[in-house]
Design a protein around this motif. Structure first.
Motif, PDB file in Angstrom:
ATOM      1  N   UNK A 145      31.592 -67.251  38.056  1.00  0.00           N
ATOM      2  CA  UNK A 145      30.794 -67.089  39.291  1.00  0.00           C
ATOM      3  C   UNK A 145      29.465 -66.656  39.102  1.00  0.00           C
ATOM      4  N   UNK A 146      28.436 -67.150  40.037  1.00  0.00           N
ATOM      5  CA  UNK A 146      27.115 -66.635  40.366  1.00  0.00           C
ATOM      6  C   UNK A 146      27.295 -65.287  41.097  1.00  0.00           C
ATOM      7  N   UNK A 147      26.655 -64.250  40.438  1.00  0.00           N
ATOM      8  CA  UNK A 147      26.529 -62.950  41.457  1.00  0.00           C
ATOM      9  C   UNK A 147      25.371 -63.142  42.019  1.00  0.00           C
ATOM     10  N   UNK A 148      25.126 -62.062  43.425  1.00  0.00           N
ATOM     11  CA  UNK A 148      23.972 -62.099  43.886  1.00  0.00           C
ATOM     12  C   UNK A 148      22.761 -61.219  43.315  1.00  0.00           C
ATOM     13  N   UNK A 149      23.180 -60.759  42.070  1.00  0.00           N
ATOM     14  CA  UNK A 149      22.150 -59.877  41.281  1.00  0.00           C
ATOM     15  C   UNK A 149      21.287 -60.800  40.342  1.00  0.00           C
ATOM     16  N   UNK A 150      21.643 -62.164  40.434  1.00  0.00           N
ATOM     17  CA  UNK A 150      20.819 -63.041  39.515  1.00  0.00           C
ATOM     18  C   UNK A 150      21.703 -63.198  38.102  1.00  0.00           C
ATOM     19  N   UNK A 151      22.848 -62.783  38.178  1.00  0.00           N
ATOM     20  CA  UNK A 151      23.719 -62.715  36.882  1.00  0.00           C
ATOM     21  C   UNK A 151      24.868 -63.520  37.199  1.00  0.00           C
ATOM     22  N   UNK A 152      25.232 -64.296  35.908  1.00  0.00           N
ATOM     23  CA  UNK A 152      26.600 -65.041  35.853  1.00  0.00           C
ATOM     24  C   UNK A 152      27.738 -64.127  35.447  1.00  0.00           C
ATOM     25  N   UNK A 153      28.893 -64.148  36.129  1.00  0.00           N
ATOM     26  CA  UNK A 153      30.051 -63.435  35.664  1.00  0.00           C
ATOM     27  C   UNK A 153      31.139 -64.347  35.144  1.00  0.00           C
ATOM     28  N   UNK A 154      31.825 -64.054  34.048  1.00  0.00           N
ATOM     29  CA  UNK A 154      32.740 -64.667  33.489  1.00  0.00           C
ATOM     30  C   UNK A 154      33.750 -63.503  33.346  1.00  0.00           C
ATOM     31  N   UNK A 155      34.905 -63.887  34.138  1.00  0.00           N
ATOM     32  CA  UNK A 155      36.143 -63.011  34.300  1.00  0.00           C
ATOM     33  C   UNK A 155      37.361 -63.663  33.714  1.00  0.00           C
ATOM     34  N   UNK A 156      37.999 -63.105  32.830  1.00  0.00           N
ATOM     35  CA  UNK A 156      39.142 -63.330  32.249  1.00  0.00           C
ATOM     36  C   UNK A 156      40.153 -62.478  32.245  1.00  0.00           C
ATOM     37  N   UNK A 157      41.331 -62.610  33.209  1.00  0.00           N
ATOM     38  CA  UNK A 157      42.148 -62.053  33.609  1.00  0.00           C
ATOM     39  C   UNK A 157      43.741 -62.690  32.863  1.00  0.00           C
ATOM     40  N   UNK A 158      44.375 -61.619  32.531  1.00  0.00           N
ATOM     41  CA  UNK A 158      45.752 -61.905  31.829  1.00  0.00           C
ATOM     42  C   UNK A 158      46.866 -61.198  32.443  1.00  0.00           C
ATOM     43  N   UNK A 159      47.939 -61.650  32.181  1.00  0.00           N
ATOM     44  CA  UNK A 159      49.275 -61.076  32.721  1.00  0.00           C
ATOM     45  C   UNK A 159      50.085 -60.422  31.606  1.00  0.00           C
ATOM     46  N   UNK A 160      49.236 -59.601  30.779  1.00  0.00           N
ATOM     47  CA  UNK A 160      49.716 -58.923  29.613  1.00  0.00           C
ATOM     48  C   UNK A 160      50.221 -57.757  29.709  1.00  0.00           C
ATOM     49  N   UNK A 161      50.222 -56.861  28.605  1.00  0.00           N
ATOM     50  CA  UNK A 161      50.921 -55.687  28.453  1.00  0.00           C
ATOM     51  C   UNK A 161      49.916 -54.444  29.026  1.00  0.00           C
ATOM     52  N   UNK A 162      48.736 -54.920  29.241  1.00  0.00           N
ATOM     53  CA  UNK A 162      47.626 -53.853  29.707  1.00  0.00           C
ATOM     54  C   UNK A 162      47.426 -52.555  28.672  1.00  0.00           C
ATOM     55  N   UNK A 163      46.510 -51.677  29.132  1.00  0.00           N
ATOM     56  CA  UNK A 163      46.492 -50.541  28.418  1.00  0.00           C
ATOM     57  C   UNK A 163      46.093 -49.170  29.369  1.00  0.00           C
ATOM     58  N   UNK A 164      46.236 -48.001  28.649  1.00  0.00           N
ATOM     59  CA  UNK A 164      46.024 -46.873  29.563  1.00  0.00           C
ATOM     60  C   UNK A 164      44.401 -46.560  29.503  1.00  0.00           C
ATOM     61  N   UNK A 165      44.042 -45.673  30.400  1.00  0.00           N
ATOM     62  CA  UNK A 165      42.673 -45.096  30.533  1.00  0.00           C
ATOM     63  C   UNK A 165      42.092 -44.654  29.131  1.00  0.00           C
ATOM     64  N   UNK A 166      42.834 -43.962  28.362  1.00  0.00           N
ATOM     65  CA  UNK A 166      42.233 -43.497  27.069  1.00  0.00           C
ATOM     66  C   UNK A 166      42.085 -44.665  26.107  1.00  0.00           C
ATOM     67  N   UNK A 167      42.709 -45.563  26.203  1.00  0.00           N
ATOM     68  CA  UNK A 167      42.671 -46.566  25.168  1.00  0.00           C
ATOM     69  C   UNK A 167      41.436 -47.438  25.693  1.00  0.00           C
ATOM     70  N   UNK A 168      41.098 -47.523  27.039  1.00  0.00           N
ATOM     71  CA  UNK A 168      39.886 -48.278  27.298  1.00  0.00           C
ATOM     72  C   UNK A 168      38.677 -47.526  27.084  1.00  0.00           C
ATOM     73  N   UNK A 169      38.775 -46.168  27.007  1.00  0.00           N
ATOM     74  CA  UNK A 169      37.688 -45.501  26.691  1.00  0.00           C
ATOM     75  C   UNK A 169      37.113 -45.772  25.014  1.00  0.00           C
TER      76      UNK A 169
END
Length: 275
Positions: free
Chosen positions: A190-214
């Protein structure tokens, strides 16, 4: 800003870099003066050469014997009648492939961090499609469907196409690897209003906790959640993604919860046609 430069070598073999720029006043108008600076870069060139030698060792001299081992294993598996020997060979094959993958991942990350990027206009649609084709065998093996949605005719950016393709491939590969069978991976541009292009990848997987994301973008970091099967990897893929996107003046955002999948959004500046 001093952007232009000339490199040269003197009679003693020392390397120098000369950079220069026209002086400008407070209104940005060019004056009749120039500013120049010269610095010796002999040690820097020697370090760069040593790094390239090490990468060459990893990418070729280590790959060659590993590839030979794999060829010998395949030959022996095809001829042996012993199930015990065949099982042993499969274990050796798995460990050899793991070592080979680790060497490849390390070389790719090091080059992404240190080499000069070759930026050119590239359609992010084509990059996503190329990455999707590359991970298709893994997705097919798990009956995972990769669905794409591109808003608009094109999403042009200035990119080092090879490295950006590798980064998107790593993201799609993770989405497939850390998802159960018979799920869907959604990819959108998608083309964002900020002049940037965003590529979004969404899965239906196992996910991760906040500690792992850090710690997600750190080297050699791998994570598992309850119920997730064992997966192989060196933990260098996301470090490469972060490096490549950052060097494209972009950002990576990750949203995830255990058992609820992961959404990774890569945002990079759109190309406006100016070089």
């Amino acid at each position: 800003a001093v952007k232009r430069g000339i490199e040269g070598r003197d009679r003693t073999g020392r390397d120098y870099l000369l950079r220069y720029a026209r002086c400008r006043n407070a209104r940005g108008e060019a004056s009749g003066f120039w500013v120049a600076g010269m610095v010796e870069v002999t040690a820097l060139h020697a370090a760069e050469q040593a790094r390239e030698d090490a990468l060459r060792l990893l990418s070729h001299d280590m790959r060659s014997p590993h590839a030979s081992v794999l060829a010998l294993i395949e030959e022996e598996v095809a001829t042996t009648r012993s199930e015990r020997v065949r099982t042993l060979l499969r274990h050796i094959e798995r460990y050899t492939r793991r070592a080979l993958t680790l060497a490849d991942d390390f070389v790719q990350l090091t080059r992404a961090e240190s080499q000069a990027y070759v930026f050119e206009p590239a359609n992010l649609v084509d990059i996503v499609l190329d990455a999707s084709d590359e991970i298709w065998p893994q997705a097919r093996a798990k009956r995972i469907r990769v669905e794409t949605r591109f808003d608009g005719d094109g999403h042009w950016i200035r990119a080092d196409r090879s490295l950006m393709t590798r980064a998107v491939t790593n993201l799609l590969n993770n989405a497939v690897k850390y998802s159960p069978e018979d799920t869907v991976v959604h990819v959108s541009l998608t083309a964002a209003a900020t002049g940037r292009t965003e590529c979004r990848i969404a899965d239906q997987g196992y996910g991760m906790a906040e500690e792992a994301r850090a710690h997600l973008f750190e080297r050699f970091r791998r994570f598992r959640v309850p119920g997730q099967p064992h997966t192989q990897g060196a933990g260098l893929g996301m470090a490469l993604v972060k490096t490549v996107v950052t060097r494209h003046d972009g950002e990576v955002k990750v949203e995830s919860e255990p058992g609820r999948g992961t959404v990774v959004t890569v945002s990079v500046p759109r190309w406006d046609g100016a070089m």
